[in-house]
Write a protein that holds these residues in place. Structure first.
Motif, PDB file in Angstrom:
ATOM      1  N   LEU A 160       0.840  -1.199   0.000  1.00  0.00           N
ATOM      2  CA  LEU A 160       0.000   0.000   0.000  1.00  0.00           C
ATOM      3  C   LEU A 160       0.874   1.248   0.000  1.00  0.00           C
ATOM      4  N   THR A 161       0.507   2.219  -0.825  1.00  0.00           N
ATOM      5  CA  THR A 161       1.247   3.481  -0.825  1.00  0.00           C
ATOM      6  C   THR A 161       0.995   4.271   0.457  1.00  0.00           C
ATOM      7  N   TRP A 162      -0.149   4.060   1.067  1.00  0.00           N
ATOM      8  CA  TRP A 162      -0.479   4.722   2.333  1.00  0.00           C
ATOM      9  C   TRP A 162      -0.302   3.742   3.494  1.00  0.00           C
ATOM     10  N   ARG A 163       0.773   2.932   3.395  1.00  0.00           N
ATOM     11  CA  ARG A 163       1.028   1.886   4.383  1.00  0.00           C
ATOM     12  C   ARG A 163       1.195   2.461   5.788  1.00  0.00           C
ATOM     13  N   ILE A 164       1.980   3.520   5.903  1.00  0.00           N
ATOM     14  CA  ILE A 164       2.262   4.071   7.235  1.00  0.00           C
ATOM     15  C   ILE A 164       0.983   4.602   7.873  1.00  0.00           C
ATOM     16  N   THR A 165       0.178   5.288   7.075  1.00  0.00           N
ATOM     17  CA  THR A 165      -1.082   5.819   7.608  1.00  0.00           C
ATOM     18  C   THR A 165      -2.017   4.696   8.034  1.00  0.00           C
ATOM     19  N   ALA A 166      -2.135   3.658   7.198  1.00  0.00           N
ATOM     20  CA  ALA A 166      -3.021   2.542   7.536  1.00  0.00           C
ATOM     21  C   ALA A 166      -2.534   1.813   8.779  1.00  0.00           C
TER      22      ALA A 166
END
Length: 315
Positions: A160-166
């Motif tokens: 996921l490109t938004w891995r850190i946020t998720a």
């Protein structure tokens, strides 16, 4: 067919003490919650959620094609939750056996006073031993649950490109659930005090119904708090196996509370209220009897002689 069903409802230990219409209602709800729980377990066991979420970032000609790609990407040939792992099997066994065994032990104490006889007839000491058993078995269950979460793979969010946020959002949600569950469960223990862990089965009753927090909001705050803590722990570790086990734990708690403990507890308190009313009537009648006997003794100078049953009175 209905006669056999009604006869089974009257004689079954499930929902003992509840009227027939309540038994039917609870059993229907149990079937519904069991179906929903099994659907959730199959979803967690078969669907790779991070793989499905990666399709949200890919272009698609229509929302239907996007959903189709998410399903194809998420459903794996190999199960996400592997039930062949020994730690998972141990956690499953302790989760299912925990409420089952302590309900059986409490019913055994209620029927034959086995624990009370074992500790010399002291029901308070017997209840203390029962509480120790429940706490010890619960600690074993928590250990098995944490081991199952530790040895099984977590969600892989690296695609996921938004891995850190998720990842941060899931861990924060898990932490919030864990804190909320701890607060609800701890408040329930604090309010109940010595009346925690089925004391009514040992003949120990509360004098009045507890209506303060958390019992003014939740019917079973300790069970709810424990379930939230397990869900929170699983989310903090991004563990699909933990979520799978938490669903089973919630279902086991619901069945134990709604089908066994609550109706039987209502029956015990109804019997206790009848006994207390009878004792109150006897204690109210005893002073009047004593006053009449003293009046008769004062008038005759001696106590009235006992009269045999059926002996006619003298004029």
């Amino acid at each position: 067919m209905m006669r056999h069903w009604d006869r089974w409802l009257r004689n079954t230990p499930v929902l003992e003490g509840a009227p027939a219409h309540l038994k039917r209602q609870r059993l229907r709800r149990s079937v519904l919650w069991t179906t929903v729980s099994f659907a959730a377990m199959q979803f967690l066991r078969r669907v790779d959620i991070p793989a499905s979420l990666t399709e949200l970032e890919a272009p698609a000609p229509s929302p239907f094609h996007r959903v189709q790609r998410m399903v194809v990407a998420g459903v794996r040939r190999t199960h996400v939750v592997d039930l062949r792992v020994a730690e998972v099997q141990g956690a499953l066994a302790t989760i299912v056996l925990a409420p089952l065994l302590w309900n059986l032990l409490a019913r055994w104490e209620y029927r034959v006073r086995g624990l009370s006889r074992w500790v010399g007839g002291d029901r308070h000491r017997a209840h203390t031993c029962f509480c120790g058993y429940v706490l010890a078995f619960s600690a074993l269950r928590e250990f098995c649950f944490s081991q199952a979460v530790a040895v099984t793979p977590a969600w892989d969010l690296s695609a996921l490109t938004w891995r850190i946020t998720a990842e941060r959002a899931l861990r924060a949600l898990g932490f919030a659930l864990y804190i909320a569950g701890s607060a609800i469960s701890g408040a329930g223990f604090w309010r109940l005090g010595k009346f925690t862990y089925l004391p009514e089965y040992f003949g120990i009753f509360c004098d009045e119904i507890i209506t303060s927090f958390p019992f003014n909001l939740f019917a079973d705050p300790m069970y709810l708090g424990s379930a939230l803590m397990h869900f929170g722990y699983a989310l903090m570790h991004l563990a699909p196996t933990g979520l799978f086990l938490a669903v089973i734990l919630s279902l086991a708690y619901w069945i134990a509370a709604r089908l066994f403990e609550e109706p039987f507890m209502n029956k015990l308190y109804a019997q206790e209220r009848k006994r207390r009313r009878a004792r109150a009537l006897r204690s109210a009648a005893e002073p009047e009897t004593g006053i009449r006997e003293r009046a008769v003794k004062g008038a005759s100078g001696r106590a009235p002689a006992a009269r045999a049953v059926g002996e006619p009175g003298r004029a």
